[in-house]
Design a protein around this motif. Sequence first.
Motif: not given
Length: 337
Positions: A206-217
């Motif tokens: 979850g943290g990695q995804l949040a960092a890769a997509a700071p504005d969400g997906i």
Amino acid sequence: MPVTSREVHLIARPVGEPEPTDFSLVETALPDPGDGQILVRNDWLSVDPYMRGRMNDVKSYVPPFRLGAPMDGGAVGTVIASNAANVPVGATVLHFRGWRDHAVLDASAAQVVDTAIAPARTYLGALGMVGLTAYAGLKEVAPVKEGDVVFVSGAAGAVGIVAARVARHLGAVRVIGSAGGPEKARRVVEEFGYDAAIDYRAGDLGGQLAAAAPDGIDVYFDNVGGDHLQAALDALNTFGRVALCGAISQYNATEPVPGPTNLFLAVGKRLTLRGFIVGDHQHLAAEYARLAASWLRDGTLRTQETIVDGLDNAVDAFLGLLRGANTGKMLIRLGDT
């Protein structure tokens, strides 16, 4: 003249992860092709994650494999005898009698493929069911819109590699992929067209995804299920879409797998989660084939295969596929193809 063929049979239903002892390699004499039939020497065989479900004796969208009988699956091969005027000797055909050296089948159950466009094996991957799965999922099931951020799990797998190109074609502004291990994560970005990669084996998905997509997906293409779906639900923006294609993380489970603990987010965010089977989207096949052929010609669709030689090694290849041993499409090469 009758041909002797080897076939892989399922002889026991696996409990949990399949074992080599659940399978047997059997020799059988094939009849000459009858009226409207062809004899095919298989050159390439496909092993796919969905085959694990067919090893269970449960009702599903595809009938289970029968015990003591040859398994089937995608294959491409060369016609070596024909009693069908429209499929001559020497033609290369795509069909569903895999897991064997040779097959006798109705010509109507085979599709002649054009090897001038791409190598025959590509019809088991980017130009076949694999590519159409990615296209249907992002075109119709969880439609990508201009400016969307798209997340794909299993990004280094056969469907995942094509999904990056499809998402870009449909207007995605950023495409993020998840893969297992630093080497696959590197290739996802450097070779397969993703903007960012998550190494799920490194933890904190979850943290990695949040960092890769700071504005969400906006769109999630799910090949994995489990913790990937949970992380995606956290990251999805309002009115986000999810294409539920597979859940390979759960295929060997021996007990029911708990669902995401955050599923209620789908209510507040007004999300759409839709499962799909590629066979329901055949109306897109011709459209996708034209696009994929052009992408292959201009080099914007990168394909990758993990090739294992010999029918004797097909079971080991399948077991490796379930453990993530492949990058791209897992294929079995027969003979000197």
